[in-house]
Design a protein around this motif. Sequence first.
Motif, mmCIF file in Angstrom:
data_model
loop_
_atom_site.group_PDB
_atom_site.id
_atom_site.type_symbol
_atom_site.label_atom_id
_atom_site.label_comp_id
_atom_site.label_asym_id
_atom_site.label_seq_id
_atom_site.Cartn_x
_atom_site.Cartn_y
_atom_site.Cartn_z
ATOM 1 N N LYS A 117 17.908 6.266 -5.056
ATOM 2 C CA LYS A 117 17.056 6.274 -6.239
ATOM 3 C C LYS A 117 15.940 5.230 -6.140
ATOM 4 C CE LYS A 117 19.236 9.486 -8.526
ATOM 5 N NZ LYS A 117 18.578 10.776 -8.857
ATOM 6 N N ASN A 118 16.217 4.138 -5.487
ATOM 7 C CA ASN A 118 15.230 3.064 -5.360
ATOM 8 C C ASN A 118 14.577 3.091 -3.983
ATOM 9 O OD1 ASN A 118 17.559 2.395 -4.040
ATOM 10 N ND2 ASN A 118 17.489 0.208 -4.568
ATOM 11 N N TYR A 119 14.212 4.305 -3.532
ATOM 12 C CA TYR A 119 13.688 4.474 -2.176
ATOM 13 C C TYR A 119 12.393 3.693 -1.933
ATOM 14 C CZ TYR A 119 10.256 7.711 -4.145
ATOM 15 O OH TYR A 119 9.237 8.257 -4.876
ATOM 16 N N ASN A 120 11.602 3.471 -2.991
ATOM 17 C CA ASN A 120 10.333 2.761 -2.809
ATOM 18 C C ASN A 120 10.405 1.305 -3.264
ATOM 19 O OD1 ASN A 120 10.605 3.295 -5.498
ATOM 20 N ND2 ASN A 120 8.479 3.908 -5.834
ATOM 21 N N GLU A 121 11.615 0.805 -3.392
ATOM 22 C CA GLU A 121 11.784 -0.570 -3.860
ATOM 23 C C GLU A 121 11.189 -1.569 -2.869
ATOM 24 O OE1 GLU A 121 15.359 -3.638 -5.279
ATOM 25 O OE2 GLU A 121 15.813 -1.570 -4.667
ATOM 26 N N PHE A 122 11.329 -1.272 -1.573
ATOM 27 C CA PHE A 122 10.808 -2.182 -0.553
ATOM 28 C C PHE A 122 9.289 -2.280 -0.639
ATOM 29 C CE2 PHE A 122 9.345 -2.988 3.852
ATOM 30 C CZ PHE A 122 9.899 -4.259 4.012
ATOM 31 N N ASP A 123 8.616 -1.106 -0.821
ATOM 32 C CA ASP A 123 7.155 -1.108 -0.967
ATOM 33 C C ASP A 123 6.731 -1.918 -2.184
ATOM 34 O OD1 ASP A 123 7.169 0.481 1.216
ATOM 35 O OD2 ASP A 123 6.168 2.201 0.303
ATOM 36 N N ARG A 124 7.478 -1.774 -3.268
ATOM 37 C CA ARG A 124 7.129 -2.501 -4.490
ATOM 38 C C ARG A 124 7.307 -4.007 -4.317
ATOM 39 N NH1 ARG A 124 9.654 1.218 -9.418
ATOM 40 N NH2 ARG A 124 8.274 3.026 -9.118
ATOM 41 N N LYS A 125 8.346 -4.405 -3.587
ATOM 42 C CA LYS A 125 8.552 -5.826 -3.348
ATOM 43 C C LYS A 125 7.390 -6.413 -2.534
ATOM 44 C CE LYS A 125 13.620 -5.945 -3.597
ATOM 45 N NZ LYS A 125 14.880 -6.179 -2.830
ATOM 46 N N ILE A 126 6.939 -5.647 -1.538
ATOM 47 C CA ILE A 126 5.799 -6.110 -0.735
ATOM 48 C C ILE A 126 4.550 -6.193 -1.596
ATOM 49 C CG2 ILE A 126 4.306 -5.575 1.233
ATOM 50 C CD1 ILE A 126 6.660 -4.239 2.566
ATOM 51 N N ASP A 127 4.327 -5.163 -2.433
ATOM 52 C CA ASP A 127 3.139 -5.150 -3.296
ATOM 53 C C ASP A 127 3.170 -6.286 -4.315
ATOM 54 O OD1 ASP A 127 1.725 -3.085 -2.169
ATOM 55 O OD2 ASP A 127 2.639 -1.536 -3.399
ATOM 56 N N ASN A 128 4.355 -6.650 -4.762
ATOM 57 C CA ASN A 128 4.454 -7.765 -5.711
ATOM 58 C C ASN A 128 3.926 -9.068 -5.116
ATOM 59 O OD1 ASN A 128 5.580 -6.191 -7.727
ATOM 60 N ND2 ASN A 128 7.694 -6.659 -7.135
ATOM 61 N N ILE A 129 3.945 -9.141 -3.784
ATOM 62 C CA ILE A 129 3.420 -10.320 -3.103
ATOM 63 C C ILE A 129 1.962 -10.122 -2.711
ATOM 64 C CG2 ILE A 129 3.670 -11.816 -1.081
ATOM 65 C CD1 ILE A 129 6.648 -11.106 -1.060
ATOM 66 N N LEU A 130 1.662 -8.993 -2.056
ATOM 67 C CA LEU A 130 0.317 -8.761 -1.527
ATOM 68 C C LEU A 130 -0.727 -8.550 -2.621
ATOM 69 C CD1 LEU A 130 1.004 -6.460 1.565
ATOM 70 C CD2 LEU A 130 0.736 -8.941 1.490
ATOM 71 N N THR A 131 -0.301 -8.109 -3.794
ATOM 72 C CA THR A 131 -1.263 -7.851 -4.877
ATOM 73 C C THR A 131 -1.070 -8.793 -6.056
ATOM 74 O OG1 THR A 131 0.164 -6.161 -5.889
ATOM 75 C CG2 THR A 131 -1.396 -5.412 -4.237
ATOM 76 N N TYR A 162 -3.007 -1.260 4.086
ATOM 77 C CA TYR A 162 -3.276 -2.539 3.424
ATOM 78 C C TYR A 162 -4.659 -2.595 2.782
ATOM 79 C CZ TYR A 162 -4.132 -7.482 2.626
ATOM 80 O OH TYR A 162 -4.455 -8.672 2.036
ATOM 81 N N LEU A 163 -5.652 -1.926 3.361
ATOM 82 C CA LEU A 163 -7.017 -2.063 2.847
ATOM 83 C C LEU A 163 -7.171 -1.654 1.381
ATOM 84 C CD1 LEU A 163 -9.366 -1.131 5.818
ATOM 85 C CD2 LEU A 163 -8.438 -3.334 5.122
ATOM 86 N N PRO A 164 -6.475 -0.603 0.895
ATOM 87 C CA PRO A 164 -6.555 -0.330 -0.546
ATOM 88 C C PRO A 164 -6.013 -1.481 -1.394
ATOM 89 C CG PRO A 164 -5.760 1.597 0.614
ATOM 90 C CD PRO A 164 -5.784 0.490 1.613
ATOM 91 N N ARG A 165 -5.073 -2.262 -0.842
ATOM 92 C CA ARG A 165 -4.587 -3.440 -1.568
ATOM 93 C C ARG A 165 -5.689 -4.488 -1.688
ATOM 94 N NH1 ARG A 165 -0.811 0.401 0.090
ATOM 95 N NH2 ARG A 165 1.061 0.136 -1.185
ATOM 96 N N VAL A 166 -6.557 -4.556 -0.685
ATOM 97 C CA VAL A 166 -7.710 -5.461 -0.766
ATOM 98 C C VAL A 166 -8.602 -5.056 -1.928
ATOM 99 C CG1 VAL A 166 -9.786 -6.254 0.434
ATOM 100 C CG2 VAL A 166 -7.647 -5.983 1.699
ATOM 101 N N ALA A 167 -8.850 -3.741 -2.051
ATOM 102 C CA ALA A 167 -9.660 -3.240 -3.164
ATOM 103 C C ALA A 167 -8.988 -3.551 -4.505
ATOM 104 C CB ALA A 167 -9.880 -1.736 -3.013
ATOM 105 N N PHE A 168 -7.678 -3.432 -4.545
ATOM 106 C CA PHE A 168 -6.928 -3.728 -5.781
ATOM 107 C C PHE A 168 -7.087 -5.196 -6.158
ATOM 108 C CE2 PHE A 168 -3.150 -5.081 -8.068
ATOM 109 C CZ PHE A 168 -3.017 -4.101 -9.035
ATOM 110 N N ASN A 169 -6.987 -6.079 -5.178
ATOM 111 C CA ASN A 169 -7.119 -7.520 -5.445
ATOM 112 C C ASN A 169 -8.506 -7.881 -5.941
ATOM 113 O OD1 ASN A 169 -4.468 -8.140 -4.674
ATOM 114 N ND2 ASN A 169 -5.031 -8.362 -2.522
#
Length: 566
Positions: free
Chosen positions: A302-316, A409-416
């Motif tokens: 159920k939490n298949y994207n939890e790892f991505d979210r944890k990374i995004d919580n740091i990178l963004t 990662y580049l879309p995360r740059v745009a988000f920041n």
Amino acid sequence: MGLTNQSTGLYALKEACYMESSSSDNIVIALAGNPNTGKSTVFNSLTGLNQHTGNWTGKTVATARGNYKYKDRNFLLVDLPGTYSLLSCSIEEEVARDFICFGNPHATVVVTDATCLERNLNLVLQILEMTNKVVVCVNLMDEAKRKKIHIDLENLSRILGVPVIGTNARNGKGLKDLMDAVYKVALNQISLNPIKVTYDRIIEEVIEVIKPKIERFVEGRIDSRWLSLKIIDGDSSILNSISEHLGFNLIERIESMDNSDKAEHLVASIITKKNCFRDQIVASIVAQAEDICSKVVRFEKKNYNEFDRKIDNILTSKIFGIPIMIGLLGAIFWITIEGANIPSDIISKALFWIEDKLTDFFTFYNLPSWLHGGLVLGVYRTLAWVVSVMLPPMAIFFPLFTLLEDLGYLPRVAFNLDNYFKKACAHGKQALTMCMGFGCNAAGVIGCRIIDSPRERLIAIITNFFVPCNGRFPTLIAITSIFIAGAANSHLQNLIATLTITAMIILGIMTTLLVSKILSKTILKGVPSSFTLELPPYRKPQIGRILVRSVFDRTIFVLGRAVIVA
């Protein structure tokens, strides 16, 4: 600059129709889908065209075209702009909608993301309202497998009433089955029974009243149920496009009819209202998409994207997002400068050894000194310096930059950077076009077409050149290494060069924000508009594709231009 009548809309449709009629063997296929579903990768894999496939929301703005052959027929594939909906809230949606509705493609392929099928089905259901000839491509099946998401493709095909093919376009898996399904649908070799969205009772009743009235006018040229829905929705954009396509004002024709019946009075009252049922229509589509997914998608985790979210919580994050971004940029420059020293020295020695041999040749045959000075000391020496100084940094920098792009990662740059552009009274999408400018300023300027507001689009165009493109990075690295870091201690030269270039990039971004702020407060006044930015999932990079794309698309191309100028 922007989406013009010549490049999109009905003009583009007429051009596509002309292309189709100019060759009776061509079968026109529309390629639609949400952004970040791998739609452009499917397009590239089928047609062989070298189209860039970065993870940018709304990146494909104009309708790219390419040909591929399957069995005995030639297919013309039209890559439509990536869009989340066909409710015409943006130019991209209008372009995709108008081509599918009025371009009369033989079939429409809708590319979906296997990892978030529920959201993608919203677009699938809207397209099925418009046309029966649809093939659903469930792409990124490898990502779904990695995240332990199981999709019953057979059951999904049965529910939707159209072929559903699972693919992994980056590796070419499933594309043959996709082409076979498109072939059969386009040539009417299989029967289709597409599902239709069931709306609220009052909407369905009104559709039943309007539908027979408009059938006499459209004469089968447009799906009458879908057209009835658009009249209820009160979408002025699509109604204007329909009137242009039909050659008359459909609303006026309906209003001029006798409305003595009670139901017809209801129809007349609905026509005079705008967007009165938009929320109900959208809610019905979303609910049906959820219902379908509950029957065909199974999540092992159920939490298949939890790892991505944890990374995004740091990178963004507000605290770490910008420092990490600057750190990664600095690391790329440091690796580039540090790694370029040895190969640059080897290439330099080899090329200048050839120069010595050329000098010996001119001396042996007693050729004029002016000829030796012009060809050897002038042309050849300049080329030798350009190649030895620029080739190694480009061969290192471009793959590293492409690696960040391929990772997502580049879309995360745009988000920041989005919040900073908002404070500068500019559009958040300008962060996307600015990041595209790091790859190529020309592409960044063209990418400004994804910004709907003419004022904000013009600001993005004017300020795009403040960030250096990849063609200028090798020159910046060379100049910095020679003139700034060259005077420092040998152990600190690379570090100083890295910090200098990173500071120049930060200065370029700050200048972009400052000039955007000045323009938005003076000659280009206005309030910034909002937009939705999707962060694509992190994906395993394809090292081979990165190297090939970096070397041939960027390194050799930029080096060739530098050699010509030199």
